[in-house]
Design an enzyme around this catalytic site. Sequence first.
Site, PDB file in Angstrom:
ATOM      1  N   THR D  95       0.867  -1.176   0.000  1.00  0.00           N
ATOM      2  CA  THR D  95       0.000   0.000   0.000  1.00  0.00           C
ATOM      3  C   THR D  95       0.901   1.224   0.000  1.00  0.00           C
ATOM      4  O   THR D  95       1.377   1.660   1.044  1.00  0.00           O
ATOM      5  CB  THR D  95      -0.909  -0.002   1.238  1.00  0.00           C
ATOM      6  OG1 THR D  95      -1.689  -1.193   1.213  1.00  0.00           O
ATOM      7  CG2 THR D  95      -1.837   1.202   1.239  1.00  0.00           C
ATOM      8  N   LYS D 171      -7.012   1.149  -3.788  1.00  0.00           N
ATOM      9  CA  LYS D 171      -6.665   0.572  -2.479  1.00  0.00           C
ATOM     10  C   LYS D 171      -6.736   1.657  -1.399  1.00  0.00           C
ATOM     11  O   LYS D 171      -7.305   1.442  -0.321  1.00  0.00           O
ATOM     12  CB  LYS D 171      -5.262  -0.026  -2.527  1.00  0.00           C
ATOM     13  CG  LYS D 171      -4.656  -0.384  -1.180  1.00  0.00           C
ATOM     14  CD  LYS D 171      -5.431  -1.477  -0.453  1.00  0.00           C
ATOM     15  CE  LYS D 171      -4.868  -1.732   0.941  1.00  0.00           C
ATOM     16  NZ  LYS D 171      -5.710  -2.608   1.752  1.00  0.00           N
ATOM     17  N   LYS D 240     -32.397  17.626   8.512  1.00  0.00           N
ATOM     18  CA  LYS D 240     -33.187  17.646   9.748  1.00  0.00           C
ATOM     19  C   LYS D 240     -32.677  16.605  10.737  1.00  0.00           C
ATOM     20  O   LYS D 240     -32.430  16.895  11.907  1.00  0.00           O
ATOM     21  CB  LYS D 240     -34.665  17.366   9.422  1.00  0.00           C
ATOM     22  CG  LYS D 240     -35.598  17.454  10.604  1.00  0.00           C
ATOM     23  CD  LYS D 240     -36.858  16.590  10.424  1.00  0.00           C
ATOM     24  CE  LYS D 240     -36.523  15.111  10.616  1.00  0.00           C
ATOM     25  NZ  LYS D 240     -37.699  14.215  10.724  1.00  0.00           N
TER      26      LYS D 240
END
Lengths: 296, 296, 296, 296
Positions: D95, D171, D240
């Site tokens: 990564t 990823k 709301k």
Amino acid sequence: MKLGFVGLGNMGLPMAKSLLSAGHEVAVWNRTPARGEPLVKQGARVVASPAEAAKGAEVVFSMLADDSAAEAVALGPQGIITGLSKGAVHVSSSTISVALSQRLTDAHASADQGYVAAPVFGRPEAAESKQLWVVAAGTKADVERCRPLLEALGRGLTVLGEQASMANVVKLSGNFLIASMLESLAEAFAFTRKSGIEPKQFLELFQAVFARSPIFERYAQAIAEEKYSPAGFAMRLGLKDVGLVLEAARTAEVPMPLASLVRDQYLGGVAQGHGDLDWSALGALVAERAGLPKAR
Amino acid sequence: MKLGFVGLGNMGLPMAKSLLSAGHEVAVWNRTPARGEPLVKQGARVVASPAEAAKGAEVVFSMLADDSAAEAVALGPQGIITGLSKGAVHVSSSTISVALSQRLTDAHASADQGYVAAPVFGRPEAAESKQLWVVAAGTKADVERCRPLLEALGRGLTVLGEQASMANVVKLSGNFLIASMLESLAEAFAFTRKSGIEPKQFLELFQAVFARSPIFERYAQAIAEEKYSPAGFAMRLGLKDVGLVLEAARTAEVPMPLASLVRDQYLGGVAQGHGDLDWSALGALVAERAGLPKAR
Amino acid sequence: MKLGFVGLGNMGLPMAKSLLSAGHEVAVWNRTPARGEPLVKQGARVVASPAEAAKGAEVVFSMLADDSAAEAVALGPQGIITGLSKGAVHVSSSTISVALSQRLTDAHASADQGYVAAPVFGRPEAAESKQLWVVAAGTKADVERCRPLLEALGRGLTVLGEQASMANVVKLSGNFLIASMLESLAEAFAFTRKSGIEPKQFLELFQAVFARSPIFERYAQAIAEEKYSPAGFAMRLGLKDVGLVLEAARTAEVPMPLASLVRDQYLGGVAQGHGDLDWSALGALVAERAGLPKAR
Amino acid sequence: MKLGFVGLGNMGLPMAKSLLSAGHEVAVWNRTPARGEPLVKQGARVVASPAEAAKGAEVVFSMLADDSAAEAVALGPQGIITGLSKGAVHVSSSTISVALSQRLTDAHASADQGYVAAPVFGRPEAAESKQLWVVAAGTKADVERCRPLLEALGRGLTVLGEQASMANVVKLSGNFLIASMLESLAEAFAFTRKSGIEPKQFLELFQAVFARSPIFERYAQAIAEEKYSPAGFAMRLGLKDVGLVLEAARTAEVPMPLASLVRDQYLGGVAQGHGDLDWSALGALVAERAGLPKAR
């Protein structure tokens, strides 16, 4: 003039004093009556309810801590509205919600009474030394009638228009500006401290460069006039610099959520093609997101 | 003194002028050489590379737009480092990353050259009128040697210590403070405008109450000294007021992300039992999250 | 049972149908009475006011769009409270504020009536096909009495305890979770799209990896049990990865405020020495800031 | 096939095992060589450098903890690039940043080598049981050549296109989605806990309503297809409900910065006139701010 004053806290007490020392006759009320005693030797009369403070008065002031207290003394049983004569005016100086200010406007109008919102900028010391700045709004006749009283409270008065709650919008905006500045100072000091700079050193620099400079004034003007071009310092560069802050703060392990927020605003501005506007064009981005019409 | 100056943009050009008018001999370089021509009649010599600007100089300044330009003129082929004599000093005034400033420190040290980080506060107009404020850091000997030059650039000089990159931390913090103020002004103007207040009116009030007041200075001092008690205005009240801002802005349909952020900080402070500290104790909350030791 | 049903909107109509098809006798009311007609052939009786729907009913349901509508049908003139018998129960399924739910609890208790908050998870389609999930809270006796009715509405029922407004807290938390997920999906799609990835491709991956996986369930469990160690994936790595997201999004010019917020949370966690806990220890950081006691 | 595998951490070790058990010949390298020993009995050969692992291999995998490690084993002295044959492929499963992935693409291309980015979704346990999901990108020829290997690692493979770094974008986006969900869960649990609800109870509800439901999938599809109308649940109602969350959390004293962020997004959407779109139209707001073209 014959006046009433309801709420003798840290702010209310010196404000009532200012009115007494300007020569007015003042009936005062406070939840704990002992707070009013020091004013008696200045000629004040301590009364038993907000209604009584309002009775016979041309103008009655109120200065309370929050919405629920302000609503109770105005609209509750024995409240100002029950004692005030037709045609007399209630001046509310409390920092209260815009919604409550509107309800007070309506309630007093229904009772043929006047209502002026007149919150103040300044701390108790400023109230003591008549250095408050007053922001007032209400019908022209009511505001003009109260003008000498409002001027007796401080060093300046800004009159905003006929809708009383506008004064509350402005007061709240002022407190928001201070709170924002506190957060940005908090983050800047944490970042510099953790990077190894003595807070005292950064403070000296802050005093030299920011505190007495016209920087903020100039930028406020740019945003007020929506004049973002030509750029003195382009949004693209603002994005770069705030990015560098975050990068260095990442290394120093200092979370700076306000810096992140500002970076994301600039990144959005650049992504949408505004990178060459002045970095004060945050004004335009925020206004657009609020659904305001684009700058002319 | 014999000086070099690399980078004649909006800031660099007037800074080089200031050095020339203080009587120094300056070799100037810019990517587009034409920018240097106006300086020739003041005695400047236009050269063909950063290395040449550094050659024979006691001190060489650089003023570039970003990290990649600043790195190229300093460390690239024909960069300052290749021309500068041993013992001479490179003064970098660019607003660059803390990391690059550290790399420049190391690179020049390896080459037995000095390095001073000296970013400046002020716009081109301030540079033109010698009103910049300079923040410098580097070894004592290097900074002292450059002191008269740094003083010739502006109205003031703050010297921070021996680690050059500290000056970049401070410069970036300054730009962060301005950007934060811009965002808060942007939100305040959007909120007041959408509530029906003329920007001009809010500007006038801002000028009266904030722009020339010592508010920010006092709060910066509180945060620098970590003095949050006794409270002038309690965090609990700050939470209330920013909550009222958000409530009114909700009604006016104005998103105020900075107000939301500040509200969440106050809410956390109150939830953790700090509601009675001064609202400037944001300083303590942010510092704690950064892992800084608690206030004494 | 003899029932009432007040509010026949997109959700209320199919819910009333479910009760009718379970064999109950139902008196229905809606602001525009025509909405009730399709139910008549199923045996419903259209009545003229909320009070009348409540009259003689053992249990009366209400399903309205917001606080003001829910308050009006319950406590207004001709409201449920005025028609309901002593000992009968009002089941409020509207998504309303915690504060209003508490006021309704008190009001019905004063009138010797029962009150159960029973908001539902699911869209109109789910209501139609009896696939709602109901969350109920109220006194044990009241909830048990309503249990068969609540089970007739959907595929499941969670009973929370004696304080009715707890069910509203949970319903609001559920909607918050969905809204957060929407924001994170919005940012992820904007980031991937602007980086050149077809939304369809990212969607396929999302469906494969996230949508049907137990990822969220496992993490919810970790946070519920405050079990953050040993780390499956350390906070330090979470900080790294979200940092990489922001870096790439910076390049692609995509503002991702939620990513910035999460990064700042992780950075604070690491700065405070929690970098080796699991990245789900955001649970601990948020809880601490809320003044909750530390995990055992 | 003849393979190399560089990096035998918690993820790399089981991945290398999967390749071995699929019958390939694998030369493995790890900084601490002892990590490779358990693989020797499965036929792995432990080598002395990344370059050696790459030598003679048709495909070499790398799986490292961060950018600096991944760059060192690929491009450093004795790195993969120095050992890999022309025409052979480096599959990077780490990564890493999008920028590094692009640099690796270029570096291998210059060396006439192939490069495939193939990060994986799943924890070590998933790697162990071949349940990873692999996302791959690279030139068609390279990806096809590696396909059987990538399929041997897990339960599924998504192929994204010719630009390798796209796989890294995806990823990182996945990890961002998880981190966001963690923050929202953290806030929801803090809010419910402080309101008096047992975490275990909220967890049960979460499991029943969210964890196995198709809610997120449906919304991801809406955002992917930019289909925000007709609204299933209007942005106005989302505003709301998130407002009600913040109101109740204010009372319970729980700061929820993510809820604040989402509220501000909805408020901006409503202010700009999009209140009747589905609340998933956050997708449109975020995309617009990123400068993406409007939905068709």
